[in-house]
Scaffold this motif. Structure first.
Motif, PDB file in Angstrom:
ATOM      1  N   ALA A 108     -49.131 -19.102   7.595  1.00  0.00           N
ATOM      2  CA  ALA A 108     -48.519 -18.388   6.519  1.00  0.00           C
ATOM      3  C   ALA A 108     -49.305 -17.405   5.599  1.00  0.00           C
ATOM      4  CB  ALA A 108     -47.846 -19.436   5.342  1.00  0.00           C
ATOM      5  N   SER A 109     -50.589 -17.212   5.869  1.00  0.00           N
ATOM      6  CA  SER A 109     -51.484 -16.737   5.160  1.00  0.00           C
ATOM      7  C   SER A 109     -51.680 -15.133   5.572  1.00  0.00           C
ATOM      8  CB  SER A 109     -53.024 -17.219   5.301  1.00  0.00           C
ATOM      9  OG  SER A 109     -53.453 -16.947   6.572  1.00  0.00           O
ATOM     10  N   ARG A 110     -52.130 -14.440   4.831  1.00  0.00           N
ATOM     11  CA  ARG A 110     -52.369 -13.081   4.952  1.00  0.00           C
ATOM     12  C   ARG A 110     -53.324 -12.797   6.078  1.00  0.00           C
ATOM     13  NH1 ARG A 110     -53.942 -10.290  -0.525  1.00  0.00           N
ATOM     14  NH2 ARG A 110     -54.668 -12.213  -0.719  1.00  0.00           N
ATOM     15  N   LYS A 111     -54.485 -13.540   5.991  1.00  0.00           N
ATOM     16  CA  LYS A 111     -55.636 -13.106   7.070  1.00  0.00           C
ATOM     17  C   LYS A 111     -55.083 -13.690   8.334  1.00  0.00           C
ATOM     18  CE  LYS A 111     -58.068 -17.287   6.278  1.00  0.00           C
ATOM     19  NZ  LYS A 111     -57.126 -17.707   4.796  1.00  0.00           N
ATOM     20  N   PHE A 112     -54.034 -14.558   8.514  1.00  0.00           N
ATOM     21  CA  PHE A 112     -53.499 -14.593   9.906  1.00  0.00           C
ATOM     22  C   PHE A 112     -52.683 -13.526  10.434  1.00  0.00           C
ATOM     23  CE2 PHE A 112     -49.789 -16.286  12.419  1.00  0.00           C
ATOM     24  CZ  PHE A 112     -50.538 -16.933  13.281  1.00  0.00           C
ATOM     25  N   LYS A 113     -52.107 -13.096   9.666  1.00  0.00           N
ATOM     26  CA  LYS A 113     -51.228 -11.783   9.873  1.00  0.00           C
ATOM     27  C   LYS A 113     -52.299 -10.811  10.345  1.00  0.00           C
ATOM     28  CE  LYS A 113     -47.087 -13.047   7.628  1.00  0.00           C
ATOM     29  NZ  LYS A 113     -47.507 -14.319   7.040  1.00  0.00           N
ATOM     30  N   GLU A 114     -53.270 -10.519   9.489  1.00  0.00           N
ATOM     31  CA  GLU A 114     -54.415  -9.397   9.733  1.00  0.00           C
ATOM     32  C   GLU A 114     -54.815  -9.445  10.976  1.00  0.00           C
ATOM     33  OE1 GLU A 114     -54.490  -8.923   4.836  1.00  0.00           O
ATOM     34  OE2 GLU A 114     -56.272  -9.814   6.058  1.00  0.00           O
ATOM     35  N   LEU A 115     -55.327 -11.085  11.217  1.00  0.00           N
ATOM     36  CA  LEU A 115     -56.063 -10.857  12.451  1.00  0.00           C
ATOM     37  C   LEU A 115     -55.359 -10.964  13.733  1.00  0.00           C
ATOM     38  CD1 LEU A 115     -58.367 -14.069  11.208  1.00  0.00           C
ATOM     39  CD2 LEU A 115     -59.123 -11.943  11.886  1.00  0.00           C
ATOM     40  N   LEU A 116     -54.022 -11.207  13.932  1.00  0.00           N
ATOM     41  CA  LEU A 116     -52.929 -10.931  14.868  1.00  0.00           C
ATOM     42  C   LEU A 116     -52.935  -9.363  15.007  1.00  0.00           C
ATOM     43  CD1 LEU A 116     -50.237 -13.509  14.380  1.00  0.00           C
ATOM     44  CD2 LEU A 116     -52.102 -13.483  15.979  1.00  0.00           C
ATOM     45  N   ALA A 117     -52.884  -8.648  13.827  1.00  0.00           N
ATOM     46  CA  ALA A 117     -52.649  -7.191  14.074  1.00  0.00           C
ATOM     47  C   ALA A 117     -53.922  -6.514  14.548  1.00  0.00           C
ATOM     48  CB  ALA A 117     -52.276  -6.642  12.738  1.00  0.00           C
ATOM     49  N   ASP A 118     -54.994  -6.994  14.024  1.00  0.00           N
ATOM     50  CA  ASP A 118     -56.490  -6.538  14.373  1.00  0.00           C
ATOM     51  C   ASP A 118     -57.598  -7.538  14.234  1.00  0.00           C
ATOM     52  OD1 ASP A 118     -59.007  -5.198  14.698  1.00  0.00           O
ATOM     53  OD2 ASP A 118     -58.274  -3.489  13.285  1.00  0.00           O
ATOM     54  N   PRO A 119     -58.063  -8.208  15.574  1.00  0.00           N
ATOM     55  CA  PRO A 119     -58.658  -9.267  15.565  1.00  0.00           C
ATOM     56  C   PRO A 119     -60.191  -8.876  15.157  1.00  0.00           C
ATOM     57  CG  PRO A 119     -58.349  -8.540  17.882  1.00  0.00           C
ATOM     58  CD  PRO A 119     -57.418  -7.665  17.022  1.00  0.00           C
ATOM     59  N   ASN A 120     -60.654  -7.426  14.942  1.00  0.00           N
ATOM     60  CA  ASN A 120     -61.888  -7.059  14.731  1.00  0.00           C
ATOM     61  C   ASN A 120     -62.416  -7.692  13.229  1.00  0.00           C
ATOM     62  OD1 ASN A 120     -62.980  -5.560  17.276  1.00  0.00           O
ATOM     63  ND2 ASN A 120     -60.895  -4.499  16.643  1.00  0.00           N
ATOM     64  N   CYS A 121     -63.416  -8.573  13.219  1.00  0.00           N
ATOM     65  CA  CYS A 121     -63.503  -9.044  11.664  1.00  0.00           C
ATOM     66  C   CYS A 121     -65.182  -9.200  11.803  1.00  0.00           C
ATOM     67  CB  CYS A 121     -62.780 -10.162  11.380  1.00  0.00           C
ATOM     68  SG  CYS A 121     -62.843 -11.642  12.847  1.00  0.00           S
ATOM     69  N   ALA A 122     -65.423  -9.576  10.429  1.00  0.00           N
ATOM     70  CA  ALA A 122     -66.843 -10.154  10.139  1.00  0.00           C
ATOM     71  C   ALA A 122     -66.691 -11.388   9.548  1.00  0.00           C
ATOM     72  CB  ALA A 122     -67.494  -8.897   9.411  1.00  0.00           C
ATOM     73  N   LEU A 123     -67.605 -12.184   9.341  1.00  0.00           N
ATOM     74  CA  LEU A 123     -67.719 -13.402   8.964  1.00  0.00           C
ATOM     75  C   LEU A 123     -69.293 -13.659   8.469  1.00  0.00           C
ATOM     76  CD1 LEU A 123     -66.318 -16.691   9.693  1.00  0.00           C
ATOM     77  CD2 LEU A 123     -68.503 -16.685   8.459  1.00  0.00           C
ATOM     78  N   LEU A 124     -69.465 -13.549   7.135  1.00  0.00           N
ATOM     79  CA  LEU A 124     -70.744 -13.688   6.335  1.00  0.00           C
ATOM     80  C   LEU A 124     -71.068 -15.214   5.876  1.00  0.00           C
ATOM     81  CD1 LEU A 124     -72.801 -12.179   4.742  1.00  0.00           C
ATOM     82  CD2 LEU A 124     -71.519 -12.149   2.990  1.00  0.00           C
TER      83      LEU A 124
END
Length: 209
Positions: A108-124
Motif C-alpha cells: 500500500a506504500s508509495r515506494k511499492f508503486k514507484e518501484l513497480l513503475a521504475d525499479p531503478n533505485c539506490a540504497l544508502l
C-alpha cells in the motif's frame, strides 16, 4: 610527530566545525581530514583491487547502526527518499560476487508503486559514528511469494496491522560508491567517491577512482 605538527592538527581540527552531529563525530571527522591534508594515509586498502574495495564496502554496510538504510526511488519528475529497516534477514548479501540488498515494504506504500513503475533505485547506508557511507545502485525486484514468506519474522507484526500487505524485495546491485573518512577515500579534488561497477560478471573499480 613534532609538537608543532601536533598543535597544527589540533588547531585545524577545531576550526573545521563540522556541523554533522555530536562533538565527538565532529572531532573524528575533522582529525581524519586534517591527517589526510598533512600526508597521513588511510589504512591500506588497495583501490586498484575490486575484491578489496568490495570487502570493505560490505563490512561498512553491515556495521551500520540500527540496521537502517535510505532508499531512493523515482517519483514523478523527481526523487523520493525514505528510511527502510534492514534488520536480519534483510540487508546486504554477497554470493560469488553477486551483491543484493534485501528489504521489505507494504504493497500500500508509495515506494511499492514507484518501484513497480521504475525499479531503478539506490540504497544508502550511513554511519555517523565513523563518517562512512555506502551507496548501492541497481534495479529492484519483488521476491516470489514463497521466498518472501521465508523472510517474514514475527517482530514485523508491529509494522503491519495487515500482514497481507507485506512484500519483500531485493536490489540487484550494479554500482557501489563507498567513502569512509580517514580510511577509504579517493582523495580527489572533486570529492568523487571510490566506485565499483559490475560488468560481465565481475567487479571493476571505476576509471576515475
Amino acid at each position: 610527530m613534532s609538537l608543532a605538527r601536533s598543535a597544527a592538527v589540533a588547531a585545524t581540527s577545531g576550526a573545521l566545525g563540522l556541523a554533522i552531529g555530536s562533538e565527538k563525530v565532529q572531532l573524528m571527522g575533522g582529525l581524519a581530514k586534517v591527517k589526510a591534508w598533512l600526508g597521513f594515509q588511510a589504512a591500506a586498502v588497495d583501490l586498484t583491487q575490486p575484491d578489496a574495495v568490495l570487502g570493505e564496502a560490505l563490512s561498512f554496510a553491515k556495521a551500520t547502526p540500527q540496521d537502517c538504510g535510505v532508499l531512493s526511488t523515482r517519483q514523478g519528475g523527481g526523487v523520493a527518499s525514505r528510511m527502510v529497516q534492514l534488520k536480519e534477514p534483510f540487508g546486504v548479501q554477497e554470493e560469488n560476487g553477486d551483491v543484493r540488498v534485501n528489504f521489505f515494504t507494504s504493497s500500500a506504500s508509495r515506494k511499492f508503486k514507484e518501484l513497480l513503475a521504475d525499479p531503478n533505485c539506490a540504497l544508502l547506508y550511513w554511519n555517523p559514528e565513523t563518517l562512512t557511507y555506502v551507496t548501492f545502485q541497481g534495479r529492484a525486484e519483488p521476491k516470489p511469494p514463497a521466498e518472501a514468506k521465508s523472510f517474514w519474522r514475527e517482530w514485523m507484526r508491529i509494522l503491519y496491522k495487515d500482514p497481507g500487505l507485506y512484500t519483500a524485495w531485493h536490489l540487484h546491485v550494479q554500482r557501489i560508491q563507498v567513502v569512509s573518512i580517514g580510511r577509504l577515500e579517493s582523495y580527489r579534488h572533486d570529492w568523487r567517491p571510490v566506485e565499483l561497477e559490475r560488468s560481465q560478471g565481475s567487479w571493476k573499480v571505476g576509471r576515475d577512482a
